[in-house]
Structures are given as structure tokens and as C-alpha cells.
Design a protein around this motif. Sequence first.
Motif, PDB file in Angstrom:
ATOM      1  N   LEU A  41       0.836  -1.208   0.000  1.00 24.52           N
ATOM      2  CA  LEU A  41       0.000   0.000   0.000  1.00 24.52           C
ATOM      3  C   LEU A  41       0.870   1.256   0.000  1.00 24.52           C
ATOM      4  CD1 LEU A  41      -2.787  -1.065   2.539  1.00 24.52           C
ATOM      5  CD2 LEU A  41      -3.046  -0.713   0.071  1.00 24.52           C
ATOM      6  N   VAL A  42       1.918   1.262   0.813  1.00 26.39           N
ATOM      7  CA  VAL A  42       2.800   2.430   0.893  1.00 26.39           C
ATOM      8  C   VAL A  42       3.516   2.620  -0.441  1.00 26.39           C
ATOM      9  CG1 VAL A  42       4.846   3.400   2.004  1.00 26.39           C
ATOM     10  CG2 VAL A  42       3.089   2.275   3.387  1.00 26.39           C
ATOM     11  N   SER A  43       3.982   1.532  -1.014  1.00 25.41           N
ATOM     12  CA  SER A  43       4.673   1.619  -2.302  1.00 25.41           C
ATOM     13  C   SER A  43       3.737   2.149  -3.380  1.00 25.41           C
ATOM     14  CB  SER A  43       5.197   0.234  -2.693  1.00 25.41           C
ATOM     15  OG  SER A  43       5.848   0.278  -3.935  1.00 25.41           O
TER      16      SER A  43
ATOM     17  N   THR B 207      -1.616   1.223   8.043  1.00 26.00           N
ATOM     18  CA  THR B 207      -0.341   1.224   8.782  1.00 26.00           C
ATOM     19  C   THR B 207      -0.560   1.532  10.257  1.00 26.00           C
ATOM     20  OG1 THR B 207       0.840   1.947   6.798  1.00 26.00           O
ATOM     21  CG2 THR B 207       1.972   2.225   8.898  1.00 26.00           C
ATOM     22  N   ASN B 208      -1.412   2.528  10.542  1.00 23.48           N
ATOM     23  CA  ASN B 208      -1.698   2.887  11.939  1.00 23.48           C
ATOM     24  C   ASN B 208      -2.338   1.727  12.683  1.00 23.48           C
ATOM     25  OD1 ASN B 208      -0.643   5.425  11.605  1.00 23.48           O
ATOM     26  ND2 ASN B 208      -2.620   6.420  11.212  1.00 23.48           N
ATOM     27  N   ALA B 209      -3.267   1.044  12.000  1.00 23.91           N
ATOM     28  CA  ALA B 209      -3.939  -0.090  12.638  1.00 23.91           C
ATOM     29  C   ALA B 209      -2.941  -1.209  12.930  1.00 23.91           C
ATOM     30  CB  ALA B 209      -5.064  -0.605  11.730  1.00 23.91           C
ATOM     31  N   LYS B 210      -2.056  -1.475  11.950  1.00 24.03           N
ATOM     32  CA  LYS B 210      -1.058  -2.529  12.148  1.00 24.03           C
ATOM     33  C   LYS B 210      -0.068  -2.152  13.254  1.00 24.03           C
ATOM     34  CE  LYS B 210      -2.470  -5.232   8.789  1.00 24.03           C
ATOM     35  NZ  LYS B 210      -1.757  -5.316   7.524  1.00 24.03           N
TER      36      LYS B 210
ATOM     37  N   ALA C   4      -3.334   3.846   2.908  1.00 20.71           N
ATOM     38  CA  ALA C   4      -2.099   3.233   3.419  1.00 20.71           C
ATOM     39  C   ALA C   4      -1.829   3.664   4.858  1.00 20.71           C
ATOM     40  CB  ALA C   4      -0.920   3.620   2.529  1.00 20.71           C
ATOM     41  N   ARG C   5      -2.069   4.943   5.180  1.00 17.89           N
ATOM     42  CA  ARG C   5      -1.839   5.430   6.549  1.00 17.89           C
ATOM     43  C   ARG C   5      -2.798   4.756   7.516  1.00 17.89           C
ATOM     44  NH1 ARG C   5       1.039   9.516   8.344  1.00 17.89           N
ATOM     45  NH2 ARG C   5       1.235  10.499   6.301  1.00 17.89           N
ATOM     46  N   LYS C   6      -4.049   4.590   7.101  1.00 22.75           N
ATOM     47  CA  LYS C   6      -5.053   3.966   7.954  1.00 22.75           C
ATOM     48  C   LYS C   6      -4.642   2.533   8.302  1.00 22.75           C
ATOM     49  CE  LYS C   6      -9.981   2.770   8.092  1.00 22.75           C
ATOM     50  NZ  LYS C   6     -11.269   2.817   7.356  1.00 22.75           N
TER      51      LYS C   6
END
Length: 513
Positions: free
Chosen positions: A28-30, A83-86, A79-81
Amino acid sequence: ADLAEQRRAAEENDSKDLSESLPETLQLVSAAEDAVESVCSMADPLVADPPDDDGDTLKSLMDEIEKAAADAQNKIIEARKVTNAKLQAARKYTPAVQKTAVAEYSSQQQKLTEAQKRLNPYKTFRKEFRARVEARKAMADMNEKMDSAELEVEKASLMCSASDQGQMSEDEVGSAEKLILPAQHAITTALKTVELKLRLASEAMKTELNLIKDRGTGARKKLETIVATLRKQREGLTVQQMQTQAVEVADKAEQMLVKCQEAEMPFLKGIEVLPEEESKTAIGECEATAAQADKAVTEAKGFVRRKLSETAKMSKETSATVMAVLNEQLERAESVGKKVATFRKETTDRKTAALLSDVMDVLTRAENKVQALAKVCEPLASDDLENVSSQDLKEAVEKASAAEKEASAACLEARKCISSKSKESKVGDLTMAIAKLQGRLNTTQQEIAKQKKLAESGNKLIKGKAVMVEEEERIKEAEDEVEKVERLVNVAEGEELTDVAVQEMGTSVLHSQ
């Protein structure tokens, strides 16, 4: 054991969960970064070379850019959503796995933040397009300066490319280092100018300036990496030079030891005290080479120890490697130092022996005389001395007396010789040697005194034996007189003694007393 097993199982489960969930975040970040890069690729050429009119072509491009920007924004948000959850979920992992997971997800958050910064100027691209075009034109000079700065950094980067193959040469490192200062100056100057302009710039101008600033910041980071690489390369050269020099100084010390051994050869022929001239030349050569060897050893140990202290400033890995080499060379130098010290002592002993050879000869003669005296006096030291005849004792005492006179005369000569040498000598080692010889002489004289006492005891015993013989003869005469009186008395029993018989009897009684 059960608790440890539970922890191990929990750690395995967390590791498995991380390995399964992390790829989704990375993807997602990529994707978000790629979307932002796509927006920049579309917009930057348009700002750099805008069309002459605001026709359909420009409108179509604007629509496409804004659509791409909105798409990129959505990808960043998604992606931020995730990532924050992970990241939140990762905080429940076991400590070891949690540390890895937090580091990974935090890194992805940072990438999303950077992507958002790049995307922000393009979210209102249509509105600010003309202002940005004008700002871009106005920033032409700044862009040229940044281009120049980036070029200097690129030159330095190319010069450092040799580091990929291993250790660079001195010329390569030196050439690259010469490019660092110009590159640093160019970047610093460009960034300072950008900061000054940002204070009074319009929003459109700030956008362009920030883009230039980002370029400058990126170039500076790249330059810092280059500087770190050159620092490591320079350290590598220093280590090479340090190791080479350490081996050289240790080699030099060992070479001087070989010269010492060569100088010693005249004394290894089985003759410790050589003829005077030959001895003087050989000892002089030994002393000269010993001094040179001492100097080489001192220089080698001093150099290596200084370099060992310098390793504290190096990286841990490099320091450990170079210290092993330096300590090896230090051991070589110290080993040579011990051998040189032994050689110097032997040279001093030989020099002393040469200077005192005449004293040694005289003292040895005195010691031999005393040994001869002790041999002569052996009969006088017997435990069964009472049974030795007076004649044998007399002969032993006479021989001992003659031997004692010779030994005493030899000791007197030795003492005079030692005294003369003592007055001439002011050198510490020679003074000590003379003191040892004096000690030997004192021991020799003590032995003379001991043997002299034996001779005196023997002489007294001879006199005692003579007295005993004389007394035994007197006793025998007395016994004879008593026997004579008894005979006279026996003859005279029943008879009247004549005057002559009485007188003879009286005389015999007197003699027997």
C-alpha cells in the motif's frame, strides 16, 4: 519450562502474524509513493514548459493531474489507515517481535509523510498553476544554483564509486576529498538563499522554493553519505599505512639484533678473553650495535604504542583488526628488546673480563695456592689426629707453613692488583665486578686463616706429644729407681745395712720421687 515454552510459542505466532501482515502495508505504501511520483512526473514538465494558451489541451492536462493527485491522496489515506492499525496491533506482540514490527511500521509512516509533503502542492494545481509557472521562471537562477550544487555532489559521488570494489587508493581518496568542500559550499549557499526567499515569498513561490529546498536537502544527505564513505576509506588507508609502518619498525629492530649477533662472532670461537687489540675492537663493535639496537627497539615500541592509542578513534570493527596486527608487532619488538638486553649484559661481562684479565690471573693464582694449602693441610683435619705420628705431623705442619706463606704472598699480590684497578675504575659495571673479585679474595683469605689454624693446632699437638714422651721417660726412670730400692731392701732383710748401702738406697728413693 512450561512458561518458557509458552513464550516461545507466542513469539513464533507473533512472528508469523507479522510476516503475513507486513507485505500488505509495504504494498500500500509503495503504491501511494508511486502515485505521488506519477503526479510529479505529469505536473513538473507542464510547469517547466507551459503551453502558450489556456486551451483544451491545458484543461485536459489539468484535469488529469488533479485526478491523479486525488487518487494519490486516497492511496496515502488508505495506506496510513492500514499502517496505523497494524502499528497498534504490533504493540501487543512479544517484546522481540514488537521491536521489529514497530520499526517497520514506523518507517512506512515516515514514507507516507514524505509522500504527502510532495503531493500537497499539486492538490490545488489548477488554481496555482499560473503563479507556479511565473514562480518557476522567477526561480530559474535558484534552479541553476541548485543544479550546480547537485553537479558538484555528483562529481564527488562518481569519484567515490571505486569504494564499491574495496579500498580506494590514496590518489582516489585525495581527489574525492578535494571535491567535498566545493560541494558543501554550493549546497549550503543555495539552501541559505532559499531560506531567505521563503520568508517573503508568495504561496506559489514558496511551493517552488520548497521543491528546490527538497532538492538541496536530498543533495546534502547524499553528500553526507559520500563524506562518511570517504572517512571510512581514509581510515582504511590509515590502517594500511599504520600496519605497514609497524611491520617496518619491528623488522628494523630484528635486523639490528642480527647485526648484534654478527658483532658477537669473534667471542663465539671458544675464547672469551681475546687478545687486547682484537678484544677492544670487537667489544667496541658490540657496544655500538647494542646502542643502535636499543634505539630501534625503543622507536618500534614507542611507535606501536602511539598507534594503539589512535585506534580508540576508529570504528570498533576496524580497531579490533588493526590492534591485533599492532600487538603482534609490539610483541616482536619486546622480544628483540629482551634479546638485546641479554646481548648488552654479555658484552659488559666480556668488557669487564678483558679489563680485569690481569686481576683475574693474579686472583686465580692466589686461589690455586690456597687450594694447594688446603690439600697439604688435609692430614691436619683428620678426626684421628691423635694416632698420627709426631714425624708425620711435623712434616705436614712444615709443608702447611710453606704453602701458607706462598698463598699469603699470592693474596697480597692480588689485593694490590685489585686496589690499583679500583682506583682506576669509575664505571659502575666495572666497579661491581671489582667488588665481586674483592669478595672472592676475602673468601680466599678466610680459607688461609682456616688452614693456618689447622697448622697451628697440628704444631700444638706435636709439642704436646713431645712433652708426653719426655714425661713417659721420666716415669720409666722413677720406676727403675723404685725397683732398685726394692731389690736393696730385699737383699738387706735380716742383715745390717752398711753406710754405702743406706746411702745408695736414699739416692734411689730421691730419684724415684
